[in-house]
Design an enzyme around this catalytic site. Structure first.
Site, PDB file in Angstrom:
ATOM      1  N   LEU A  10       0.481   3.632  -2.113  1.00 27.80           N
ATOM      2  CA  LEU A  10       0.872   3.487  -3.520  1.00 27.80           C
ATOM      3  C   LEU A  10       1.410   4.792  -4.101  1.00 27.80           C
ATOM      4  CD1 LEU A  10      -2.181   1.386  -4.763  1.00 27.80           C
ATOM      5  CD2 LEU A  10       0.000   0.570  -3.855  1.00 27.80           C
ATOM      6  N   HIS A  11       2.349   4.640  -5.032  1.00 27.60           N
ATOM      7  CA  HIS A  11       2.903   5.790  -5.750  1.00 27.60           C
ATOM      8  C   HIS A  11       3.049   5.393  -7.213  1.00 27.60           C
ATOM      9  CE1 HIS A  11       6.584   3.513  -5.538  1.00 27.60           C
ATOM     10  NE2 HIS A  11       6.507   3.495  -4.222  1.00 27.60           N
TER      11      HIS A  11
ATOM     12  N   MET B 299      11.076   6.747  -6.298  1.00 33.33           N
ATOM     13  CA  MET B 299       9.803   6.781  -5.583  1.00 33.33           C
ATOM     14  C   MET B 299       9.751   5.648  -4.557  1.00 33.33           C
ATOM     15  SD  MET B 299       6.914   8.177  -7.976  1.00 33.33           S
ATOM     16  CE  MET B 299       7.196   9.582  -9.037  1.00 33.33           C
ATOM     17  N   SER B 300       9.234   5.978  -3.390  1.00 36.32           N
ATOM     18  CA  SER B 300       9.128   4.994  -2.315  1.00 36.32           C
ATOM     19  C   SER B 300       7.996   5.416  -1.386  1.00 36.32           C
ATOM     20  CB  SER B 300      10.448   4.969  -1.530  1.00 36.32           C
ATOM     21  OG  SER B 300      10.247   4.410  -0.252  1.00 36.32           O
ATOM     22  N   SER B 301       7.306   4.419  -0.833  1.00 37.21           N
ATOM     23  CA  SER B 301       6.229   4.731   0.113  1.00 37.21           C
ATOM     24  C   SER B 301       6.788   5.473   1.316  1.00 37.21           C
ATOM     25  CB  SER B 301       5.561   3.446   0.589  1.00 37.21           C
ATOM     26  OG  SER B 301       5.067   2.740  -0.513  1.00 37.21           O
ATOM     27  N   ARG B 302       8.074   5.243   1.621  1.00 37.81           N
ATOM     28  CA  ARG B 302       8.657   5.873   2.813  1.00 37.81           C
ATOM     29  C   ARG B 302       9.090   7.322   2.568  1.00 37.81           C
ATOM     30  NH1 ARG B 302      10.502   0.284   3.533  1.00 37.81           N
ATOM     31  NH2 ARG B 302       9.844  -0.475   5.584  1.00 37.81           N
TER      32      ARG B 302
ATOM     33  N   GLY C 148       0.820  -1.219   0.000  1.00 36.08           N
ATOM     34  CA  GLY C 148       0.000   0.000   0.000  1.00 36.08           C
ATOM     35  C   GLY C 148       0.848   1.261   0.000  1.00 36.08           C
TER      36      GLY C 148
ATOM     37  N   GLY D 137       5.392   4.413  -8.930  1.00 39.65           N
ATOM     38  CA  GLY D 137       6.133   3.154  -9.164  1.00 39.65           C
ATOM     39  C   GLY D 137       5.171   1.967  -9.185  1.00 39.65           C
ATOM     40  N   HIS D 138       4.284   1.906  -8.160  1.00 42.13           N
ATOM     41  CA  HIS D 138       3.295   0.814  -8.137  1.00 42.13           C
ATOM     42  C   HIS D 138       2.360   0.921  -9.338  1.00 42.13           C
ATOM     43  CE1 HIS D 138       4.017   1.363  -3.650  1.00 42.13           C
ATOM     44  NE2 HIS D 138       4.336   0.095  -3.837  1.00 42.13           N
TER      45      HIS D 138
END
Ligand code: PAF
Length: 284
Positions: free
Chosen positions: A33-34, A185-188, A31, A36-37
């Protein structure tokens, strides 16, 4: 897009889809999401009749002092993003549906792949990843599994497990999606303050500079790594590792070979970020 929480129900639905001759593409996520996903979802809907996305923050891949409880959970926003694409099913199981009382089976990954790089600093992480991915693949039974190249070691571990366990799924690895200024890009990334975000840019800059130093400047491995480390250390709180490795075995490379991966993990503030670049002889 249908939201499904029960593993058995999804398994039955997808069995029927396959029986009707439909190909299934699967994107496992945690989840937050960005882009990248979303690029993985787009690739799956181009290449398959049915696209399944899972959102499950998998507890078995987090260590005791890691960010499991803090990991961003923004299901409503994620659903909105997925509805703009052609995802057919969203699978959001609970922890107890995936790991019910008495759960006892884990997938053990060889230390050669699991205890190096990220695994050295996150003991048990790849055992948790391998376990949940095998469970998710058994539930969804996809023809194609979509993974992002940013999680390089994860891609290596999962590709190996798919080969080793004779799974029929094809692993499709999609390029890392970067912000305009190069940040992967990363969720973090959402945890970074503006100042930390600026400093985090050093990571991709140093990786691409290292690639250039190795390929064009013909700098040696030791010197390029030393230069990269010293630049990183000036901008980030902690460098966990910076390594130039063979992409398939993850063993450090000492001399030029056809394909190499430069990988790093750093803490910027309290946020742990990973990134990598691939070097091919043909990039020269
Ligand atoms: O990359 C991730 O988000 C996770 O490690 C994965 C593959 C969904 C397994 O929990």
């Amino acid at each position: 897009m249908k939201l499904i929480r029960d593993p058995k129900k999804l398994q039955q639905i997808l069995q029927k889809e396959r029986a009707r001759g439909k190909s299934v593409g699967f994107i496992p996520t945690m989840g937050a999401l960005h882009e990248g996903h979303l690029s993985l979802v787009r690739a799956s809907s181009r290449e398959n009749d049915v696209t399944v996305v899972s959102i499950f923050v998998n507890p078995t891949q987090f260590g005791l002092n890691e960010d499991f409880s803090k990991y961003p959970r923004v299901l409503r926003t994620d659903i909105k993003m997925l509805r703009t694409l052609k995802a057919d099913y969203l699978f959001c199981p609970s922890v107890s549906a995936m790991y019910p009382e008495g759960y006892a089976t884990f997938v053990d990954v060889s230390p050669r792949l699991a205890n190096v790089l990220c695994g050295k600093f996150r003991p048990g992480h790849f055992r948790g990843v391998a376990t949940v991915v095998v469970k998710l693949l058994n539930i969804t039974g996809p023809c194609r599994l979509y993974l992002g190249a940013k999680d390089f070691q994860q891609v290596t571990v999962i590709s190996q497990l798919v080969r080793d366990l004779n799974m029929k799924t094809q692993v499709r690895v999609m390029p890392t999606v970067r912000e305009k200024d190069g940040l992967a890009m990363s969720s973090r990334n959402r945890f970074l303050s503006p100042g930390e975000r600026d400093r985090a840019l050093t990571i991709s800059r140093v990786l691409f500079a290292c690639k250039k130093n190795l390929l064009r400047e013909k700098m040696g491995f030791v010197a390029s790594r030393r230069r990269a480390l010293s630049e990183l250390k000036r901008s980030v709180e902690r460098v966990q590792y910076f390594e130039i490795v063979d992409p398939r075995t993850l063993a450090p490379v000492k001399k030029y070979q056809e394909k190499m991966a430069v990988l790093t993990a750093c803490f910027v503030g309290k946020t742990r970020l990973i990134d990598n670049v691939i070097i091919r002889n043909s990039d020269k």
